[in-house]
Design a protein around this motif. Structure first.
Motif, mmCIF file in Angstrom:
data_model
loop_
_atom_site.group_PDB
_atom_site.id
_atom_site.type_symbol
_atom_site.label_atom_id
_atom_site.label_comp_id
_atom_site.label_asym_id
_atom_site.label_seq_id
_atom_site.Cartn_x
_atom_site.Cartn_y
_atom_site.Cartn_z
ATOM 1 N N ALA A 124 98.587 66.494 73.873
ATOM 2 C CA ALA A 124 98.019 65.289 73.261
ATOM 3 C C ALA A 124 96.891 64.725 74.104
ATOM 4 C CB ALA A 124 99.123 64.246 73.066
ATOM 5 N N ALA A 125 97.065 64.727 75.425
ATOM 6 C CA ALA A 125 96.034 64.172 76.311
ATOM 7 C C ALA A 125 94.764 65.020 76.302
ATOM 8 C CB ALA A 125 96.588 64.062 77.733
ATOM 9 N N LEU A 126 94.915 66.331 76.348
ATOM 10 C CA LEU A 126 93.739 67.209 76.370
ATOM 11 C C LEU A 126 92.909 67.061 75.102
ATOM 12 C CD1 LEU A 126 95.391 70.429 77.852
ATOM 13 C CD2 LEU A 126 93.599 69.063 78.945
ATOM 14 N N ILE A 127 93.570 66.980 73.955
ATOM 15 C CA ILE A 127 92.828 66.851 72.702
ATOM 16 C C ILE A 127 92.183 65.469 72.606
ATOM 17 C CG2 ILE A 127 93.003 66.910 70.190
ATOM 18 C CD1 ILE A 127 95.349 68.842 70.504
ATOM 19 N N ALA A 128 92.948 64.443 72.963
ATOM 20 C CA ALA A 128 92.428 63.079 72.831
ATOM 21 C C ALA A 128 91.223 62.835 73.732
ATOM 22 C CB ALA A 128 93.536 62.070 73.144
ATOM 23 N N VAL A 129 91.262 63.357 74.959
ATOM 24 C CA VAL A 129 90.179 63.067 75.900
ATOM 25 C C VAL A 129 88.873 63.732 75.474
ATOM 26 C CG1 VAL A 129 90.472 65.030 77.495
ATOM 27 C CG2 VAL A 129 89.781 62.788 78.384
ATOM 28 N N SER A 130 88.957 64.748 74.618
ATOM 29 C CA SER A 130 87.729 65.418 74.175
ATOM 30 C C SER A 130 86.857 64.522 73.307
ATOM 31 C CB SER A 130 88.072 66.701 73.409
ATOM 32 O OG SER A 130 88.709 66.419 72.174
ATOM 33 N N VAL A 131 87.393 63.408 72.827
ATOM 34 C CA VAL A 131 86.586 62.498 72.020
ATOM 35 C C VAL A 131 85.576 61.746 72.882
ATOM 36 C CG1 VAL A 131 87.972 60.367 72.140
ATOM 37 C CG2 VAL A 131 86.790 60.941 70.025
#
Length: 488
Positions: A124-131
């Protein structure tokens, strides 16, 4: 999700994002900083992804393929040895299946909390931080309101939703790397683009081809030496991993995933390969549907950006595969494509020198299409009452699993495997490659038979009577769950 700014849409600058940064004025410097709403959006997306993942896990809707496999990989690294997965086979070396040593980075977190929930939180963190790199670039080039809408549309996009709704995979490590590389590339920070791309070689063996595609674009944008070097490292890395490293770890030798392309199998004739890399790339119609879904949120504007070439290697291997799952929009197969599509969307808007009205229309359409697609994908489950209702059988399952001691060999039904991967040597009940004669077996007799076929092996579950004849005794059974232990 926290409220976003409601300021009116500002006109996009007349220059590119790179030129804006170079100008160095106060406004440009202000737009080069991550501001509060970007952090709020990142936090909201992280919370949403993690909530969905945890609910699915708590409701026994995660599986052996793939959450349990990856937890066994991370557990191996945490214990200080090369990764093995009991689900894939007794002491199966996972580096013979996929080359993803980047998963070792999760091991320190697993020391703190040995749970599959750690993997779900990391995903969840890896995907979210890509924003963050996407919205930072869009804000510099287009203004805050369009950037916020683009960030939300990206965050709820169907490729991300599908991945979050299906276990854990190594691909989320690629998402921020690809996004950072492409945003740097689009702003002519070519060395940074190469640096962000190269770690993809540690995520998965096919992503070296993505690195090579980025290298080609770097060369086209002016730094031929850097671009050719990056492309050569990417292509060479994939060849090294597929032809040397993976076969050296694989007990059967070779690289099993080549069978997906018909190489080394019964369907690998030249005529078959020619068909699948020509007309087979667009048939059956599922592949065209996937392409439409991929480009529709950008109203196909992403095709006007050269960044879309970075998606080509992934699309080629997926659509040429003999394995049907990668053809469609399900599972995690489109996750690494979403940063490419949305980066290409922003790049096209910037390089077209779009007017304020054009930007407004494209961004509004992007949000509308993303919202229209949302009900078809797992993030929508959070709005359904059934997602929040807990089946009483789940408590029964946990109570029976608590009777299984730590550090024993066990076979269980598919939905139970991830629940035991952190404390037992667990494998999948009925899977031919599972360790024979485990000490414990737990079967969900109410579950539909789990359909699985990998490398020609198919599920073949033994009847409970067969197990009892082989020396297993019934410890307890309740609500369709049967717990067996081997006598003696």
């Amino acid at each position: 999700m926290q409220a976003l700014p409601t300021a009116t849409l500002t006109a996009p600058p007349e220059h590119s994002a790179a030129e804006g940064v170079a100008a160095g004025g106060p406004a440009d410097n202000d737009r080069s900083r991550v501001v509060w709403w970007m952090w709020a959006l990142t936090g909201a997306l992280f919370s949403t992804y993690l909530l969905l993942s945890l609910l699915l896990h708590e409701h026994l809707r995660t599986s052996s393929f793939d959450l349990a496999i990856f937890e066994q990989v991370v557990r191996s690294y945490a214990e200080g040895h090369l990764p093995v997965s009991e689900v894939r086979g007794p002491d199966f070396p996972v580096l013979g299946d996929h080359f993803s040593p980047i998963l070792a980075l999760i091991a320190p977190l697993y020391w703190l909390w040995a749970s599959p929930k750690v993997l779900l939180a990391v995903q969840a963190a890896l995907i979210a931080v890509s924003v963050l790199p996407l919205t930072l670039w869009a804000r510099r080039a287009l203004g805050s309101p369009p950037a916020a809408v683009i960030g939300i549309s990206y965050g709820i996009s169907w490729g991300i939703a599908s991945a979050v709704g299906y276990d854990f995979h190594e691909v989320p490590f690629a998402v921020p790397l690809v996004m950072c590389s492409l945003t740097a590339l689009a702003n002519d920070r070519l060395r940074q683009a190469a640096y962000w791309a190269l770690p993809l070689l540690l995520v998965k063996e096919d992503l070296g081809l993505t690195v090579a595609a980025i290298g080609v674009l770097i060369a086209r944008r002016g730094d031929r030496r850097l671009g050719i070097t990056t492309a050569a490292i990417g292509l060479g890395g994939t060849l090294l991993e597929v032809l040397v490293i993976l076969p050296s770890f694989n007990p059967a030798g070779g690289y099993g995933r080549l069978q997906w392309l018909g190489v080394g199998g019964s369907t690998g004739g030249p005529g078959d390969l020619l068909y699948r890399f020509t007309i087979g790339l667009i048939t059956p119609e599922t592949k065209i549907t996937t392409l439409v879904f991929l480009l529709a949120p950008t109203l196909f504007l992403a095709l006007r950006s050269s960044l879309m070439w970075v998606a080509l290697p992934t699309l080629l291997w997926r659509f040429a595969s003999t394995y049907p799952e990668p053809w469609g929009t399900g599972y995690h197969y489109s996750l690494a494509l979403m940063p490419i599509v949305f980066a290409a969307f922003v790049d096209a808007l910037v390089r077209r020198h779009s007017s304020r009205g054009t930007v407004r229309r494209y961004v509004a359409a992007c949000a509308a299409i993303s919202l229209l697609l949302l009900p078809q994908f797992p993030l929508w489950w959070l709005t359904q009452p059934g997602t929040w209702w807990t089946d009483p059988r789940i408590a029964v399952a946990h109570r029976l699993m608590d009777r299984i001691p730590d550090d024993v060999t066990v076979q269980v039904s598919n939905s139970l495997v991830p629940q035991l991967a952190n404390r037992t040597s667990v494998s999948l009940y009925g899977w031919p490659a599972s360790r024979p004669n485990p000490q414990w077996i737990m079967v969900d007799t109410w579950a539909r038979p789990y359909r699985l076929q990998v490398n020609g092996m198919q599920m073949s579950e033994s009847s409970l009577d067969d197990l009892r004849r082989r020396g297993y005794r019934t410890v307890t059974e309740q609500d369709g769950y049967v717990l067996l232990s081997r006598s003696g």
